[in-house]
Design a protein around this motif. Structure first.
Motif, PDB file in Angstrom:
ATOM      1  N   GLY A 181       0.818  -1.208   0.000  1.00  0.00           N
ATOM      2  CA  GLY A 181       0.000   0.000   0.000  1.00  0.00           C
ATOM      3  C   GLY A 181       0.853   1.260   0.000  1.00  0.00           C
ATOM      4  N   VAL A 182       1.971   1.221   0.733  1.00  0.00           N
ATOM      5  CA  VAL A 182       2.877   2.358   0.751  1.00  0.00           C
ATOM      6  C   VAL A 182       3.531   2.543  -0.616  1.00  0.00           C
ATOM      7  N   ASN A 183       3.799   1.439  -1.309  1.00  0.00           N
ATOM      8  CA  ASN A 183       4.414   1.526  -2.634  1.00  0.00           C
ATOM      9  C   ASN A 183       3.504   2.220  -3.649  1.00  0.00           C
ATOM     10  N   CYS A 184       2.207   2.280  -3.355  1.00  0.00           N
ATOM     11  CA  CYS A 184       1.282   2.981  -4.261  1.00  0.00           C
ATOM     12  C   CYS A 184       1.674   4.444  -4.436  1.00  0.00           C
ATOM     13  N   ASP A 194       1.743   6.868  -7.699  1.00  0.00           N
ATOM     14  CA  ASP A 194       1.040   8.154  -7.692  1.00  0.00           C
ATOM     15  C   ASP A 194       1.950   9.270  -8.173  1.00  0.00           C
ATOM     16  N   GLU A 195       3.180   9.268  -7.675  1.00  0.00           N
ATOM     17  CA  GLU A 195       4.121  10.319  -8.061  1.00  0.00           C
ATOM     18  C   GLU A 195       4.512  10.201  -9.529  1.00  0.00           C
ATOM     19  N   ILE A 202       2.930   5.096  10.684  1.00  0.00           N
ATOM     20  CA  ILE A 202       4.129   5.923  10.733  1.00  0.00           C
ATOM     21  C   ILE A 202       4.474   6.446   9.343  1.00  0.00           C
ATOM     22  N   LEU A 203       4.345   5.595   8.323  1.00  0.00           N
ATOM     23  CA  LEU A 203       4.756   5.976   6.977  1.00  0.00           C
ATOM     24  C   LEU A 203       3.743   6.865   6.273  1.00  0.00           C
ATOM     25  N   GLY A 204       2.464   6.769   6.635  1.00  0.00           N
ATOM     26  CA  GLY A 204       1.426   7.530   5.946  1.00  0.00           C
ATOM     27  C   GLY A 204       1.704   9.023   5.862  1.00  0.00           C
ATOM     28  N   PRO A 205       1.903   9.704   6.997  1.00  0.00           N
ATOM     29  CA  PRO A 205       2.191  11.146   6.929  1.00  0.00           C
ATOM     30  C   PRO A 205       3.465  11.467   6.151  1.00  0.00           C
ATOM     31  N   PHE A 206       4.506  10.623   6.297  1.00  0.00           N
ATOM     32  CA  PHE A 206       5.742  10.844   5.543  1.00  0.00           C
ATOM     33  C   PHE A 206       5.486  10.728   4.043  1.00  0.00           C
ATOM     34  N   ALA A 207       4.593   9.803   3.665  1.00  0.00           N
ATOM     35  CA  ALA A 207       4.308   9.598   2.241  1.00  0.00           C
ATOM     36  C   ALA A 207       3.700  10.834   1.609  1.00  0.00           C
ATOM     37  N   TYR A 208       2.923  11.587   2.386  1.00  0.00           N
ATOM     38  CA  TYR A 208       2.322  12.809   1.861  1.00  0.00           C
ATOM     39  C   TYR A 208       3.263  14.006   1.981  1.00  0.00           C
ATOM     40  N   ALA A 259       8.706  10.001  -3.247  1.00  0.00           N
ATOM     41  CA  ALA A 259       8.711   8.532  -3.184  1.00  0.00           C
ATOM     42  C   ALA A 259      10.115   7.989  -2.974  1.00  0.00           C
ATOM     43  N   ASP A 260      11.131   8.661  -3.543  1.00  0.00           N
ATOM     44  CA  ASP A 260      12.509   8.208  -3.359  1.00  0.00           C
ATOM     45  C   ASP A 260      12.930   8.306  -1.898  1.00  0.00           C
ATOM     46  N   LYS A 261      12.585   9.412  -1.241  1.00  0.00           N
ATOM     47  CA  LYS A 261      12.929   9.578   0.171  1.00  0.00           C
ATOM     48  C   LYS A 261      12.106   8.645   1.050  1.00  0.00           C
TER      49      LYS A 261
END
Length: 197
Positions: free
Chosen positions: A33-36, A40-41, A115-121, A125-127
């Motif tokens: 799901g995080v890889n989505c 998106d990017e 934890i990753l959700g807020p970072f994803a926004y 994607a590379d970071k």
């Protein structure tokens, strides 16, 4: 006395092996799901999504629903995996260990996406890949160090206490997971709402 100690040690070690294996399944599913966000990017989905007739909060909520579905799928797979291990390897079966393994797997998956959700926004994607590495590495190292510190009679006592207070452990784990997940959702909505395209 020695037989009881050996059985208890075997029980805790089998729980740890089963929990770690099934947690990996749940974490892997949630990482999909995080890889989505990478897709998106690449396809500029965020810029397109804000033109749709729905709010930014609904866009974020849809992504978190995907996270939740993946976490629940991981829970189902981890239950099947743990039960299969118990049957094939003839490990002593305990409902307490079985449910604790399932809750642990679900918690690991929800912890990862929370934890990753807020970072994803917030980051690219590379970071995000580096953030994913750190988020997985630090808890893993912490658990390994903790295991080295409390293994033996202390770990057996913890397992016995958890087995005797299964309802308390389950409610506590579920409450913490839900609060962390909802807090992550609220933070992600705030970040995405303030994002400029």
């Amino acid at each position: 006395m020695d037989a009881d100690l050996a059985a208890s040690s075997f029980s805790s070690s089998s729980l740890l092996r089963s929990a770690s294996s099934s947690s990996v399944i749940c974490v892997l599913l949630c990482s999909w799901g995080v890889n989505c966000f990478s897709y998106d990017e690449y396809y500029h989905w965020d810029r397109f999504s804000v033109t749709l007739p729905c709010s930014r909060a609904q866009i974020v909520l849809a992504r978190y629903l995907i996270f939740l579905l993946l976490a629940l799928s991981g829970l189902v797979f981890s239950l099947i995996f743990s039960f299969g291990f118990t049957l094939v390897l003839s490990w002593p079966f305990s409902w307490g260990e079985f449910i604790a393994t399932a809750l642990g797997s679900l918690f690991m998956g929800l912890f990862l996406v929370s934890i990753l959700g807020p970072f994803a926004y917030r980051v690219s994607a590379d970071k995000l890949r580096y953030v994913l590495f750190v988020v997985v590495l630090i808890p893993t190292l912490a658990l390994l160090v903790l295991y080295q510190l409390v293994r033996g009679p202390v770990l057996d006592a913890i397992v016995d206490w958890a087995d005797r207070n299964l309802a308390l452990v389950g409610v506590g784990t579920a409450a913490f997971s839900v609060l962390l997940y909802l807090g992550s959702l609220a933070l992600s909505v705030r970040i995405f709402s303030q994002k400029e395209f």
